[in-house]
Design a protein around this motif. Structure first.
Motif, short mmCIF file in Angstrom:
data_model
loop_
_atom_site.label_atom_id
_atom_site.label_comp_id
_atom_site.label_asym_id
_atom_site.label_seq_id
_atom_site.Cartn_x
_atom_site.Cartn_y
_atom_site.Cartn_z
N LEU A 64 62.38 -23.09 -33.38
CA LEU A 64 62.46 -22.60 -32.00
C LEU A 64 61.64 -23.50 -31.08
CD1 LEU A 64 61.97 -18.76 -32.62
CD2 LEU A 64 64.12 -20.05 -32.51
N ASP A 65 62.27 -24.01 -30.03
CA ASP A 65 61.57 -24.89 -29.09
C ASP A 65 61.17 -24.10 -27.85
OD1 ASP A 65 60.50 -27.01 -27.75
OD2 ASP A 65 62.17 -28.39 -28.14
N GLU A 66 59.91 -23.72 -27.80
CA GLU A 66 59.31 -22.97 -26.70
C GLU A 66 60.10 -21.69 -26.35
OE1 GLU A 66 57.65 -25.11 -23.45
OE2 GLU A 66 57.36 -26.93 -24.61
N PRO A 67 60.19 -20.76 -27.30
CA PRO A 67 60.97 -19.55 -27.04
C PRO A 67 60.41 -18.67 -25.93
CG PRO A 67 59.71 -19.33 -29.08
CD PRO A 67 59.59 -20.76 -28.64
N MET A 68 59.10 -18.76 -25.66
CA MET A 68 58.50 -17.89 -24.64
C MET A 68 58.61 -18.49 -23.23
SD MET A 68 57.29 -14.88 -24.90
CE MET A 68 56.24 -14.77 -23.46
N ALA A 69 58.86 -19.80 -23.13
CA ALA A 69 58.87 -20.44 -21.81
C ALA A 69 59.97 -19.83 -20.95
CB ALA A 69 59.08 -21.94 -21.96
N GLY A 70 59.59 -19.27 -19.83
CA GLY A 70 60.56 -18.66 -18.92
C GLY A 70 60.85 -17.20 -19.24
N VAL A 71 60.35 -16.71 -20.37
CA VAL A 71 60.55 -15.30 -20.71
C VAL A 71 59.39 -14.50 -20.09
CG1 VAL A 71 60.66 -13.64 -22.62
CG2 VAL A 71 61.77 -15.86 -22.84
N HIS A 72 59.72 -13.36 -19.47
CA HIS A 72 58.69 -12.58 -18.78
C HIS A 72 57.59 -12.17 -19.76
CE1 HIS A 72 56.74 -9.49 -16.43
NE2 HIS A 72 57.31 -10.03 -15.35
N PRO A 73 56.31 -12.30 -19.36
CA PRO A 73 55.21 -11.94 -20.28
C PRO A 73 55.31 -10.52 -20.82
CG PRO A 73 54.35 -12.99 -18.29
CD PRO A 73 55.82 -12.85 -18.09
N ASN A 74 55.94 -9.62 -20.05
CA ASN A 74 56.10 -8.23 -20.55
C ASN A 74 56.95 -8.17 -21.81
OD1 ASN A 74 54.64 -7.36 -18.44
ND2 ASN A 74 56.34 -6.45 -17.30
N LEU A 75 57.78 -9.19 -21.99
CA LEU A 75 58.67 -9.19 -23.16
C LEU A 75 58.02 -9.86 -24.38
CD1 LEU A 75 62.18 -10.04 -21.70
CD2 LEU A 75 61.20 -7.82 -22.19
N ARG A 76 56.77 -10.36 -24.18
CA ARG A 76 56.14 -11.10 -25.28
C ARG A 76 56.05 -10.23 -26.54
NH1 ARG A 76 50.67 -12.06 -23.90
NH2 ARG A 76 51.15 -14.04 -22.92
N ALA A 77 55.56 -9.00 -26.38
CA ALA A 77 55.36 -8.14 -27.54
C ALA A 77 56.68 -7.90 -28.27
CB ALA A 77 54.74 -6.81 -27.12
N GLU A 78 57.76 -7.72 -27.47
CA GLU A 78 59.07 -7.47 -28.11
C GLU A 78 59.57 -8.70 -28.84
OE1 GLU A 78 61.84 -4.72 -26.10
OE2 GLU A 78 60.39 -4.89 -24.47
N LEU A 79 59.33 -9.87 -28.23
CA LEU A 79 59.78 -11.11 -28.89
C LEU A 79 58.97 -11.34 -30.18
CD1 LEU A 79 61.76 -13.43 -28.75
CD2 LEU A 79 60.16 -14.67 -27.31
N VAL A 80 57.67 -11.06 -30.12
CA VAL A 80 56.84 -11.20 -31.33
C VAL A 80 57.39 -10.30 -32.44
CG1 VAL A 80 54.54 -10.77 -32.32
CG2 VAL A 80 54.74 -11.88 -30.08
N THR A 81 57.68 -9.04 -32.08
CA THR A 81 58.19 -8.09 -33.07
C THR A 81 59.52 -8.57 -33.64
OG1 THR A 81 57.16 -6.35 -31.77
CG2 THR A 81 58.74 -5.63 -33.43
N THR A 82 60.40 -9.04 -32.74
CA THR A 82 61.72 -9.52 -33.18
C THR A 82 61.58 -10.70 -34.14
OG1 THR A 82 62.67 -8.82 -31.10
CG2 THR A 82 63.95 -10.42 -32.35
#
Ligand SMILES: Nc1ncnc2c1ncn2[C@@H]1O[C@H](COP(=O)(O)OP(=O)(O)OP(=O)(O)O)[C@@H](O)[C@H]1O
Ligand SMILES: [Mg+2]
Length: 263
Positions: A174-192
């Protein structure tokens, strides 16, 4: 744990720009490894050489003990490797759901099939169900009917992960999956991503977001000037001299200022 990925003495230059300069690192099966380093140090190039988008100039890339450097991108993809892109571009005339369905190699040819046999219909239905499941997991179910190109930058990142997951790869890059994703979604992306990893998928994640790295990764590899300068736990990053030096440069005659340096 056996070795999933091995880079041995890899060199890559673009003209006179020597980007990878004898890069070595290993990733074991089942790990989530963070790949870090300052802008321009060669992180995306590493994904390009692993996946065969760029041939290496020298050195070896091995997947599960097999040398893949020198193979074409489609041959490497056939060895169950998928990736996302730092700046994803999406087709303008396909919906989000269609793009994810098209990422399944099993579905190739479905669209042009004239004889809509029961088997073809069943395969299409299975592909659609898998795509919908992934879109749901990646919080894109509500935009499944929209043109893929109309999504925001962050949504395109998530769509890239859905596409890469369509065929349950062994190795996901994954190349910078968090870039541009809202910080509120960080926890959900981590879980996913942890759920993806729990399915037996090895992950290599390029990321600048240190909170995300420390929550997701079990180990970090830091690049600088085309080489590995640190291979450590996320918790060791802030106090690792080579890491701070890579980001801030060497402080002449003094101690490194580590607190918050790479956050
Ligand atoms: N296809 C290419 N042609 C020419 N130069 C390239 C190519 N790909 C990468 N480079 C160069 O290689 C160097 C490393 O680029 P790369 O994209 O790998 O860095 P990066 O570590 O991913 O940076 P960032 O954190 O900004 O994404 C840069 O100087 C870049 O200009
Ligand atoms: Mg990059």
């Amino acid at each position: 744990m056996s070795t999933m990925l091995r880079l041995h003495d890899v060199y890559k230059a673009f003209g006179g720009n020597q980007v990878l300069t004898g890069l070595n690192f290993n990733v074991r099966q089942g790990e989530i490894v963070g790949l870090l380093g300052p802008n321009g140090c060669g992180k995306s190039t590493v994904l390009n050489v692993i996946t065969g988008y760029c041939p290496v100039d020298r050195g070896e890339v091995e997947l599960q003990g097999e040398r893949v450097s020198g193979m074409a991108a489609h041959q490497i993809a056939a060895r169950s490797v998928r990736r996302t892109f730092q700046l994803p571009s999406m087709p303008t005339r396909m919906t989000v759901e269609e793009v994810v369905m098209a990422a399944s190699t099993q579905s190739h040819g479905l669209w042009s099939t004239l004889w809509r046999t029961a088997a073809v219909k069943r395969l299409e239905q299975q592909t659609r169900e898998r795509a919908r499941h992934l879109l749901d997991e990646l919080l894109l179910a509500k935009v499944a009917h929209l043109p893929a190109a109309s999504l925001s930058g962050g949504q395109k990142k998530l769509l890239g992960i859905a596409c890469a997951m369509m065929e349950q790869p062994a190795l996901l890059l994954l190349d910078e999956p968090m870039a541009g994703v809202h910080p509120n979604l960080r926890a959900e992306l981590v879980t996913t991503l942890k759920r993806i990893n729990a399915q037996g998928i090895t992950l290599v994640i390029i990321e600048h977001d240190m909170h995300f790295i420390s929550e997701t990764c079990s180990r970090c590899i830091v690049l600088d000037k085309g080489k590995t300068v640190a291979d450590c736990l996320p918790s060791e990053l802030e106090n690792h001299e080579s890491v701070v030096e890579a980001y801030l440069g060497k402080k002449p005659g003094g101690q490194y200022q580590v607190a918050g340096a790479i956050a």
